[in-house]
Scaffold this motif. Sequence first.
Motif, PDB file in Angstrom:
ATOM      1  N   LEU A   1       0.933  -1.206  -0.132  1.00  0.00           N
ATOM      2  CA  LEU A   1      -0.112  -0.021   0.021  1.00  0.00           C
ATOM      3  C   LEU A   1       0.941   1.196  -0.025  1.00  0.00           C
ATOM      4  CD1 LEU A   1      -2.774  -0.774   2.924  1.00  0.00           C
ATOM      5  CD2 LEU A   1      -2.950  -1.161   0.181  1.00  0.00           C
ATOM      6  N   ASP A   2       0.552   2.146  -0.625  1.00  0.00           N
ATOM      7  CA  ASP A   2       1.337   3.526  -0.572  1.00  0.00           C
ATOM      8  C   ASP A   2       0.684   4.237   0.372  1.00  0.00           C
ATOM      9  OD1 ASP A   2      -0.963   4.749  -1.494  1.00  0.00           O
ATOM     10  OD2 ASP A   2      -0.184   5.238  -3.376  1.00  0.00           O
TER      11      ASP A   2
ATOM     12  N   SER B   1     -14.933   4.984  -5.392  1.00  0.00           N
ATOM     13  CA  SER B   1     -14.353   4.073  -6.102  1.00  0.00           C
ATOM     14  C   SER B   1     -13.479   3.276  -4.753  1.00  0.00           C
ATOM     15  CB  SER B   1     -13.285   4.708  -6.968  1.00  0.00           C
ATOM     16  OG  SER B   1     -14.023   5.151  -7.993  1.00  0.00           O
TER      17      SER B   1
ATOM     18  N   SER C   1      -1.337  -1.056 -10.046  1.00  0.00           N
ATOM     19  CA  SER C   1      -2.250  -0.778  -8.949  1.00  0.00           C
ATOM     20  C   SER C   1      -3.635  -1.490  -9.248  1.00  0.00           C
ATOM     21  CB  SER C   1      -2.889   0.962  -9.134  1.00  0.00           C
ATOM     22  OG  SER C   1      -3.428   1.209 -10.189  1.00  0.00           O
TER      23      SER C   1
ATOM     24  N   ASN D   1      -1.196   6.797   0.409  1.00  0.00           N
ATOM     25  CA  ASN D   1      -2.755   7.030   0.373  1.00  0.00           C
ATOM     26  C   ASN D   1      -3.615   5.749   0.734  1.00  0.00           C
ATOM     27  OD1 ASN D   1      -1.962   9.920   0.084  1.00  0.00           O
ATOM     28  ND2 ASN D   1      -1.395   9.224  -2.033  1.00  0.00           N
TER      29      ASN D   1
ATOM     30  N   SER E   1     -10.215   2.878  -4.542  1.00  0.00           N
ATOM     31  CA  SER E   1      -9.023   3.211  -4.997  1.00  0.00           C
ATOM     32  C   SER E   1      -7.627   3.331  -3.871  1.00  0.00           C
ATOM     33  CB  SER E   1      -9.199   4.581  -5.770  1.00  0.00           C
ATOM     34  OG  SER E   1      -8.081   5.198  -6.351  1.00  0.00           O
ATOM     35  N   ASN E   2      -8.037   4.048  -2.844  1.00  0.00           N
ATOM     36  CA  ASN E   2      -7.070   4.215  -2.056  1.00  0.00           C
ATOM     37  C   ASN E   2      -7.706   4.328  -0.575  1.00  0.00           C
ATOM     38  OD1 ASN E   2      -8.403   6.909  -1.902  1.00  0.00           O
ATOM     39  ND2 ASN E   2      -7.004   7.649  -3.313  1.00  0.00           N
ATOM     40  N   ASP E   3      -7.221   4.701   0.413  1.00  0.00           N
ATOM     41  CA  ASP E   3      -7.588   4.902   1.877  1.00  0.00           C
ATOM     42  C   ASP E   3      -7.654   3.553   2.493  1.00  0.00           C
ATOM     43  OD1 ASP E   3      -8.600   6.372   3.887  1.00  0.00           O
ATOM     44  OD2 ASP E   3     -10.772   6.023   3.378  1.00  0.00           O
TER      45      ASP E   3
ATOM     46  N   GLU F   1     -11.164   0.353   4.346  1.00  0.00           N
ATOM     47  CA  GLU F   1     -11.087   1.755   4.307  1.00  0.00           C
ATOM     48  C   GLU F   1     -10.965   2.254   5.775  1.00  0.00           C
ATOM     49  OE1 GLU F   1     -13.828   3.052   0.532  1.00  0.00           O
ATOM     50  OE2 GLU F   1     -14.814   2.253   2.259  1.00  0.00           O
TER      51      GLU F   1
ATOM     52  N   GLY G   1      -7.832  -1.757  -8.051  1.00  0.00           N
ATOM     53  CA  GLY G   1      -9.154  -1.135  -7.500  1.00  0.00           C
ATOM     54  C   GLY G   1     -10.284  -1.318  -8.543  1.00  0.00           C
TER      55      GLY G   1
ATOM     56  N   LYS H   1      -3.342   3.105  -1.222  1.00  0.00           N
ATOM     57  CA  LYS H   1      -3.644   2.549  -2.499  1.00  0.00           C
ATOM     58  C   LYS H   1      -2.846   1.144  -2.683  1.00  0.00           C
ATOM     59  CE  LYS H   1      -4.053   3.941  -7.432  1.00  0.00           C
ATOM     60  NZ  LYS H   1      -5.464   3.999  -7.500  1.00  0.00           N
TER      61      LYS H   1
END
Length: 703
Positions: free
Chosen positions: A38-39, A70, A60, A41, A72-74, A112, A62, A43
């Motif tokens: 995970l980065d 989405s 990536s 953010n 996508s991240n978090d 999330e 997602g 993601k």
Amino acid sequence: MKVRFLLIVICVSLTSCWAEPETVLVSPDEKIFLEFSLDKNGKPFYEVVFKQDTIIKKSSLGFDFQDSKSFSNDFMVVNSSTTTFNETWEMPWGEQLNVENHYNEVSIALQEKTDLKRKLNIVFRVYNDGVGFRYEFPEQDNLKEVLISEENTEFNLTEDYKTFWIPGDWDIYEHLYSTTKLSKIDATVKRNHPSLGQTYIPENAVNTPVTLVGENGIHLSFHEAALVDYAGMTLKVDTEILSFKSSLVGSKNTDYKVKRTLPFKTPWRTIQITDNAPDLIASKLILNLNEPNKLGDVSWFTPMKYTGVWWEMHLGKSSWDYGMEMVDGKWTDTGKAHGKHGATTENVKRFIDFSAKNNIGGVLVEGWNTGWERWIGFEDREGVFDFVTPYPDYNLEEVTAYAKEKGVEIIMHHETSAATETYEKQQDTAYALMQKYGMHAVKSGYVGKILPKGEFHHGQYMVNQYNNAAIKAAKYQVAVNAHEPIKATGLRRTYPNIISREGLRGQEFNAWSPDGGNPPEHLSIVAFTRMLAGPIDFTPGIFNIKFNEFKKDNQVNTTLAHQLALYVVIYSPIQMAADLVEHYEANPKPLEFIKDVGVDWSETKVLNGEVGDYVTIARKEGKTDNWFLGSITDENARDIEIDFSFLDDNFTYEAKVYKDGKSAHFSKNPLDIEFETLRITKKSKLKVHLAEGGGLAISIKKL
């Protein structure tokens, strides 16, 4: 199993740090490494290394949804579990009897950090021959249903690979393969093709399997496994950054591409990885990612060769339709039959007699049922076919009784004309008719634009149509060979009555395509692309290669020896002897190979090959232990050496060799063929010259 979790703390300033959890999963032979991370953010990304070379750089994962935020991240990792698995399972029929299923797996649970704290699991499996991963949407309080507008799975490559591809068409797979650098792919040029009836290519994307060859010999093939209740995946191409990105097949009737109620699992995204071309064909990654057999005993289906009323229609010798007219909503014989109908009682009996005489177990009959007068070219095709009513000149009772007497099975044909509601309503009746007459295999067709309007052959709606038809067929002991199908994704393991399918540009294009038919290289590409997905009903065995009596401007672009070799090279548990009876009877010597060759194998050895150039495969027949060998080449002549070290120790074999003659050429002299009988052992080697577009077929039996 080597699985490790690392906590890497990266600081970009004195006040800004984040923790990046990292998981590394290693293949059983320790040649493939997969890293998940995970980065900052939240993601998710993955990366794949093969033999210390990065082949998939940080990519990536997602989703986009129609009506919500989405995926996508978090995200944060809330849990993970690892396992190793090793089994050997048996195929009821296939390229081999025993399949090793050995992998290491990690399942990563994401959640999330804010908002609804929705959950998503990602499961990775690493095999010695590649990687599979899928998304799992677990049951959860804050998410009950998803409307997926796009899946955002990236495959970021590290090299401008030589790529063998067909366009990401939402309706057909019947394009010729192109061979270009990844950076030169332009699928949009294929949008208007003179040979294709329905085609929809919305963007620069490719269909899968798509196979790539690197300068250092790395071979990759991207596909999917276990496609159930989901849309087919094409791969959108970014020619600048050398990347594929998933692009699901959609519908004109909805803004989303997939609708699912939780919990559910997506299909597996697959990357087959080898350092040579033959090992791509040997890979069983796609099969292994599917669930085990759910049908139990399927011995009611027997792998077979078959003949049939089919090729003569493509040549124009006969027709599918009888010449009836629609009167008051019913097909009626008004006495205006044109006399060219192929599926007559007399003609089918002729094929039955020929099959019984030549060790061929089945006869396909196309054009037997009413409705062909309006099956294509009409907008409203619902209700055209009923799948139980024969034309007046085809006596179903008489034909099936005659076939049974001769020990031959009639293969049913259901052309749905893509009118899915009609077929769905009548499947029970149609399959029950087959069961009554002892028919255990059906060839289904879906020619035309899908009805209801707005749906595509490869979207979620049709994925369910194809799969549900096969699952229902199993209840009537019916096996399905689908044409104009959804792609093969290994479901034949779970539902072994999914025996074969088309899903490529087939033999019939040689009979009527205005672009010159399939080039000699076609099947040398198919063996390393489409065939990786599963069995192919290609309909080989055309002896009358230049068919001048019917179509002077068309021909098959191979030699006769090449046609014989296809019975071994292109796998299917049903293999058609596709030519006309009279053409086989005029060539008794090459017919011997079709008479002898098996269809169900206990072992397969891919002896040599290069994608798009040539391939040599040897297969051992399960019930006899006889070996058969096939080798084909593209438009280039080449000399190959066959090493028979795959044979058993301390035995002498008789090898019947069918090879290109000295002046053989796919266009100039395609029928030049030579026959030779040799005695060989496992120490033997044989040098053979393959002509342009040529081939080699060998029948090998213990003395």
